[in-house]
Design a protein around this motif. Structure first.
Motif, mmCIF file in Angstrom:
data_model
loop_
_atom_site.group_PDB
_atom_site.id
_atom_site.type_symbol
_atom_site.label_atom_id
_atom_site.label_comp_id
_atom_site.label_asym_id
_atom_site.label_seq_id
_atom_site.Cartn_x
_atom_site.Cartn_y
_atom_site.Cartn_z
ATOM 1 N N PRO A 52 0.801 -1.229 0.000
ATOM 2 C CA PRO A 52 0.000 0.000 0.000
ATOM 3 C C PRO A 52 0.835 1.280 0.000
ATOM 4 N N VAL A 53 1.965 1.278 0.673
ATOM 5 C CA VAL A 53 2.787 2.493 0.732
ATOM 6 C C VAL A 53 3.323 2.876 -0.647
ATOM 7 N N SER A 54 3.430 1.897 -1.552
ATOM 8 C CA SER A 54 3.952 2.197 -2.886
ATOM 9 C C SER A 54 3.037 3.151 -3.650
ATOM 10 N N SER A 55 1.753 3.208 -3.262
ATOM 11 C CA SER A 55 0.838 4.140 -3.928
ATOM 12 C C SER A 55 1.071 5.579 -3.485
ATOM 13 N N HIS A 56 1.889 5.773 -2.475
ATOM 14 C CA HIS A 56 2.309 7.122 -2.067
ATOM 15 C C HIS A 56 3.700 7.439 -2.623
ATOM 16 N N ILE A 57 4.553 6.426 -2.661
ATOM 17 C CA ILE A 57 5.928 6.643 -3.076
ATOM 18 C C ILE A 57 6.047 6.855 -4.586
ATOM 19 N N ALA A 58 5.332 6.068 -5.384
ATOM 20 C CA ALA A 58 5.444 6.186 -6.849
ATOM 21 C C ALA A 58 5.061 7.583 -7.348
ATOM 22 N N PRO A 59 3.921 8.149 -6.914
ATOM 23 C CA PRO A 59 3.607 9.512 -7.376
ATOM 24 C C PRO A 59 4.631 10.549 -6.901
ATOM 25 N N ALA A 60 5.197 10.332 -5.711
ATOM 26 C CA ALA A 60 6.210 11.269 -5.218
ATOM 27 C C ALA A 60 7.459 11.223 -6.088
ATOM 28 N N LYS A 61 7.858 10.026 -6.515
ATOM 29 C CA LYS A 61 9.009 9.902 -7.412
ATOM 30 C C LYS A 61 8.723 10.578 -8.750
ATOM 31 N N ALA A 62 7.521 10.371 -9.281
ATOM 32 C CA ALA A 62 7.151 11.003 -10.552
ATOM 33 C C ALA A 62 7.161 12.525 -10.419
ATOM 34 N N ARG A 63 6.592 13.031 -9.335
ATOM 35 C CA ARG A 63 6.537 14.476 -9.104
ATOM 36 C C ARG A 63 7.948 15.062 -9.016
ATOM 37 N N THR A 64 8.836 14.370 -8.304
ATOM 38 C CA THR A 64 10.213 14.835 -8.161
ATOM 39 C C THR A 64 10.922 14.883 -9.513
ATOM 40 N N ALA A 65 10.756 13.831 -10.330
ATOM 41 C CA ALA A 65 11.401 13.800 -11.652
ATOM 42 C C ALA A 65 10.836 14.875 -12.570
ATOM 43 N N ALA A 66 9.531 15.107 -12.498
ATOM 44 C CA ALA A 66 8.909 16.118 -13.358
ATOM 45 C C ALA A 66 9.350 17.523 -12.953
ATOM 46 N N MET A 67 9.255 17.828 -11.676
ATOM 47 C CA MET A 67 9.570 19.175 -11.217
ATOM 48 C C MET A 67 11.067 19.468 -11.242
ATOM 49 N N GLY A 68 11.882 18.438 -11.003
ATOM 50 C CA GLY A 68 13.327 18.610 -11.016
ATOM 51 C C GLY A 68 13.926 18.524 -12.402
ATOM 52 N N ARG A 69 13.111 18.045 -13.363
ATOM 53 C CA ARG A 69 13.555 17.917 -14.751
ATOM 54 C C ARG A 69 14.735 16.960 -14.908
ATOM 55 N N ARG A 70 14.800 15.966 -14.008
ATOM 56 C CA ARG A 70 15.844 14.946 -14.073
ATOM 57 C C ARG A 70 15.383 13.734 -13.275
ATOM 58 N N GLU A 71 16.117 12.644 -13.448
ATOM 59 C CA GLU A 71 15.762 11.437 -12.719
ATOM 60 C C GLU A 71 15.876 11.680 -11.209
ATOM 61 N N SER A 72 14.960 11.086 -10.472
ATOM 62 C CA SER A 72 14.960 11.261 -9.021
ATOM 63 C C SER A 72 16.224 10.685 -8.383
ATOM 64 N N LYS A 73 16.885 9.757 -9.050
ATOM 65 C CA LYS A 73 18.125 9.184 -8.545
ATOM 66 C C LYS A 73 19.178 10.263 -8.305
ATOM 67 N N GLY A 74 19.146 11.321 -9.090
ATOM 68 C CA GLY A 74 20.108 12.406 -8.905
ATOM 69 C C GLY A 74 20.068 12.984 -7.503
ATOM 70 N N TYR A 75 18.872 13.135 -6.972
ATOM 71 C CA TYR A 75 18.735 13.658 -5.607
ATOM 72 C C TYR A 75 19.230 12.648 -4.579
ATOM 73 N N GLU A 76 18.893 11.377 -4.808
ATOM 74 C CA GLU A 76 19.366 10.333 -3.896
ATOM 75 C C GLU A 76 20.891 10.320 -3.861
ATOM 76 N N ASP A 77 21.500 10.396 -5.024
ATOM 77 C CA ASP A 77 22.966 10.399 -5.097
ATOM 78 C C ASP A 77 23.559 11.591 -4.355
ATOM 79 N N ILE A 78 22.979 12.764 -4.540
ATOM 80 C CA ILE A 78 23.483 13.972 -3.870
ATOM 81 C C ILE A 78 23.434 13.806 -2.352
ATOM 82 N N ILE A 79 22.321 13.281 -1.866
ATOM 83 C CA ILE A 79 22.165 13.084 -0.416
ATOM 84 C C ILE A 79 23.158 12.039 0.084
#
Length: 134
Positions: A52-79
């Motif tokens: 069930p938690v994946s239905s919260h995480i997947a949209p958050a990943k999509a939102r991050t990639a869309a708004m950041g204009r790059r793969e969400s992995k970039g943020y994970e790597d930076i952190i």
């Protein structure tokens, strides 16, 4: 005035279907989310057996990639490289698995996947995007 492509309803259905097919082929229980270029949810598919938690995480990943204009992995790597200040950024999905949809050099949306290993989530997202033939 500039113009750009947008994701239509049929595009969203095609992305979801192709991503789901890739996940099913590998027996991966996931949730797949498609967002527009502003991070707004256009479509969501929670596969059988996906947590069930994946239905919260997947949209958050999509939102991050869309708004950041790059793969969400970039943020994970930076952190992970010690820039912990990014944890205060106004984004929730800073884990691998969010992939932008790019048409003619412009980000027109993103796909986020959650449910298996992060690199597999990204693989599923890319399979969905490939259905658009961009």
């Amino acid at each position: 005035m500039k113009t750009k492509a947008v994701l239509g309803a049929q595009d969203v259905k095609n992305i979801l279907a192709a991503a789901e097919a890739h996940a099913l082929k590998n027996n991966w229980a996931v949730t797949i989310a498609v967002a527009d270029d502003g991070g707004h949810l256009l479509g969501l598919l929670r596969g059988d057996g996906a947590a069930p938690v994946s239905s919260h995480i997947a949209p958050a990943k999509a939102r991050t990639a869309a708004m950041g204009r790059r793969e969400s992995k970039g943020y994970e790597d930076i952190i992970n490289q010690g820039r912990y200040s990014f944890l205060s950024a106004p984004l929730e999905g800073m884990l691998e698995g969010g992939v932008p949809v790019v048409a003619d050099g412009q980000v027109i949306g993103a796909v986020g996947v959650s449910g298996v290993k992060s690199n597999e989530d990204a693989e599923i997202a890319r399979a969905g995007i490939a259905a658009l033939g961009l």
